[in-house]
Design a protein around this motif. Structure first.
Motif, PDB file in Angstrom:
ATOM      1  N   GLN A 111       2.270  -6.403   8.192  1.00 57.86           N
ATOM      2  CA  GLN A 111       1.691  -6.597   6.869  1.00 57.86           C
ATOM      3  C   GLN A 111       0.221  -6.226   6.937  1.00 57.86           C
ATOM      4  O   GLN A 111      -0.521  -6.794   7.748  1.00 57.86           O
ATOM      5  CB  GLN A 111       1.845  -8.050   6.422  1.00 57.86           C
ATOM      6  N   MET A 112      -0.176  -5.292   6.109  1.00 58.11           N
ATOM      7  CA  MET A 112      -1.556  -4.807   6.126  1.00 58.11           C
ATOM      8  C   MET A 112      -2.194  -5.085   4.774  1.00 58.11           C
ATOM      9  O   MET A 112      -1.713  -4.591   3.743  1.00 58.11           O
ATOM     10  CB  MET A 112      -1.586  -3.309   6.432  1.00 58.11           C
ATOM     11  N   ASN A 113      -3.246  -5.873   4.788  1.00 59.77           N
ATOM     12  CA  ASN A 113      -3.976  -6.218   3.575  1.00 59.77           C
ATOM     13  C   ASN A 113      -5.404  -5.684   3.648  1.00 59.77           C
ATOM     14  O   ASN A 113      -5.884  -5.306   4.716  1.00 59.77           O
ATOM     15  CB  ASN A 113      -4.002  -7.736   3.402  1.00 59.77           C
ATOM     16  N   SER A 114      -6.060  -5.666   2.516  1.00 55.93           N
ATOM     17  CA  SER A 114      -7.463  -5.219   2.445  1.00 55.93           C
ATOM     18  C   SER A 114      -7.643  -3.880   3.143  1.00 55.93           C
ATOM     19  O   SER A 114      -8.569  -3.701   3.949  1.00 55.93           O
ATOM     20  CB  SER A 114      -8.387  -6.279   3.059  1.00 55.93           C
ATOM     21  N   LEU A 115      -6.786  -2.956   2.841  1.00 55.96           N
ATOM     22  CA  LEU A 115      -6.813  -1.664   3.521  1.00 55.96           C
ATOM     23  C   LEU A 115      -8.072  -0.889   3.187  1.00 55.96           C
ATOM     24  O   LEU A 115      -8.612  -0.965   2.078  1.00 55.96           O
ATOM     25  CB  LEU A 115      -5.568  -0.864   3.158  1.00 55.96           C
ATOM     26  N   LYS A 116      -8.529  -0.136   4.179  1.00 53.89           N
ATOM     27  CA  LYS A 116      -9.736   0.680   4.057  1.00 53.89           C
ATOM     28  C   LYS A 116      -9.370   2.135   4.313  1.00 53.89           C
ATOM     29  O   LYS A 116      -8.377   2.429   4.981  1.00 53.89           O
ATOM     30  CB  LYS A 116     -10.756   0.235   5.110  1.00 53.89           C
ATOM     31  N   PRO A 117     -10.192   3.057   3.833  1.00 55.39           N
ATOM     32  CA  PRO A 117      -9.924   4.483   4.132  1.00 55.39           C
ATOM     33  C   PRO A 117      -9.824   4.758   5.630  1.00 55.39           C
ATOM     34  O   PRO A 117      -9.044   5.618   6.048  1.00 55.39           O
ATOM     35  CB  PRO A 117     -11.118   5.189   3.498  1.00 55.39           C
ATOM     36  N   ASP A 118     -10.558   4.001   6.449  1.00 53.95           N
ATOM     37  CA  ASP A 118     -10.495   4.183   7.901  1.00 53.95           C
ATOM     38  C   ASP A 118      -9.150   3.789   8.488  1.00 53.95           C
ATOM     39  O   ASP A 118      -8.871   4.094   9.650  1.00 53.95           O
ATOM     40  CB  ASP A 118     -11.598   3.363   8.594  1.00 53.95           C
ATOM     41  N   ASP A 119      -8.327   3.109   7.725  1.00 50.09           N
ATOM     42  CA  ASP A 119      -6.994   2.740   8.195  1.00 50.09           C
ATOM     43  C   ASP A 119      -6.001   3.883   8.041  1.00 50.09           C
ATOM     44  O   ASP A 119      -4.845   3.765   8.478  1.00 50.09           O
ATOM     45  CB  ASP A 119      -6.469   1.522   7.428  1.00 50.09           C
ATOM     46  N   THR A 120      -6.417   4.963   7.440  1.00 51.18           N
ATOM     47  CA  THR A 120      -5.543   6.127   7.289  1.00 51.18           C
ATOM     48  C   THR A 120      -5.135   6.654   8.653  1.00 51.18           C
ATOM     49  O   THR A 120      -5.983   6.988   9.484  1.00 51.18           O
ATOM     50  CB  THR A 120      -6.254   7.226   6.485  1.00 51.18           C
ATOM     51  N   ALA A 121      -3.827   6.712   8.882  1.00 50.16           N
ATOM     52  CA  ALA A 121      -3.306   7.115  10.187  1.00 50.16           C
ATOM     53  C   ALA A 121      -1.786   7.154  10.119  1.00 50.16           C
ATOM     54  O   ALA A 121      -1.181   6.654   9.163  1.00 50.16           O
ATOM     55  CB  ALA A 121      -3.741   6.135  11.276  1.00 50.16           C
ATOM     56  N   VAL A 122      -1.208   7.718  11.146  1.00 46.37           N
ATOM     57  CA  VAL A 122       0.228   7.558  11.358  1.00 46.37           C
ATOM     58  C   VAL A 122       0.409   6.301  12.199  1.00 46.37           C
ATOM     59  O   VAL A 122      -0.219   6.158  13.254  1.00 46.37           O
ATOM     60  CB  VAL A 122       0.839   8.779  12.070  1.00 46.37           C
ATOM     61  N   TYR A 123       1.258   5.414  11.730  1.00 47.07           N
ATOM     62  CA  TYR A 123       1.501   4.140  12.407  1.00 47.07           C
ATOM     63  C   TYR A 123       2.838   4.213  13.149  1.00 47.07           C
ATOM     64  O   TYR A 123       3.863   4.606  12.568  1.00 47.07           O
ATOM     65  CB  TYR A 123       1.509   2.999  11.401  1.00 47.07           C
ATOM     66  N   TYR A 124       2.793   3.824  14.410  1.00 44.79           N
ATOM     67  CA  TYR A 124       3.958   3.875  15.264  1.00 44.79           C
ATOM     68  C   TYR A 124       4.335   2.477  15.743  1.00 44.79           C
ATOM     69  O   TYR A 124       3.455   1.687  16.105  1.00 44.79           O
ATOM     70  CB  TYR A 124       3.688   4.732  16.498  1.00 44.79           C
TER      71      TYR A 124
END
Length: 125
Positions: free
Chosen positions: A81-94
């Motif tokens: 669960q990811m909250n308060s997302l930021k542009p720096d969180d942009t990525a492929v998640y594995y």
């Protein structure tokens, strides 16, 4: 075992997403599971991990206070669960499975033997 990650997408900054990782071919109920991410041009990095029971978790500093890892062993699934997302969180998640451990959590990529295909998270500003 095959790991299938899903739940990624495009979200605005400040928004939330829940990623899922479902295993097939074998049970993951007694395995440490982890989430990692890789942004364009950067190395893959640790995000969070959880032990077999879900009672022990570990987070990278980037995730503390914003992300929550959990699991449902009956569904052979791990969540992020990811909250308060930021542009720096942009990525492929594995998602990944540490096949040799059930309780001791490691943040090291090389300790995880099985990997999902990744799901793209894009956070717009």
């Amino acid at each position: 075992v095959q790991l299938q990650a899903s739940g990624g997408g495009l979200v605005q900054a400040g928004g939330s997403l829940r990623l899922s990782c479902t295993a097939s071919g074998s049970t993951i109920e007694n395995k440490v599971m982890g989430w990692f991410r890789q942004a364009p041009g950067k190395e893959r990095e640790f995000v969070a991990a959880i032990n077999w029971s879900g009672r022990r978790t570990e987070y990278a500093d980037l995730a503390k206070g914003r992300f929550t890892i959990s699991r449902d062993n009956a569904k052979n699934t791990v969540y992020l669960q990811m909250n308060s997302l930021k542009p720096d969180d942009t990525a492929v998640y594995y998602c990944a499975a540490d096949w040799n451990k059930s309780s001791t959590i490691t943040t090291q990529l090389y300790e995880y033997e099985y990997w999902g295909q990744g799901t793209l998270v894009t956070v717009s500003s």
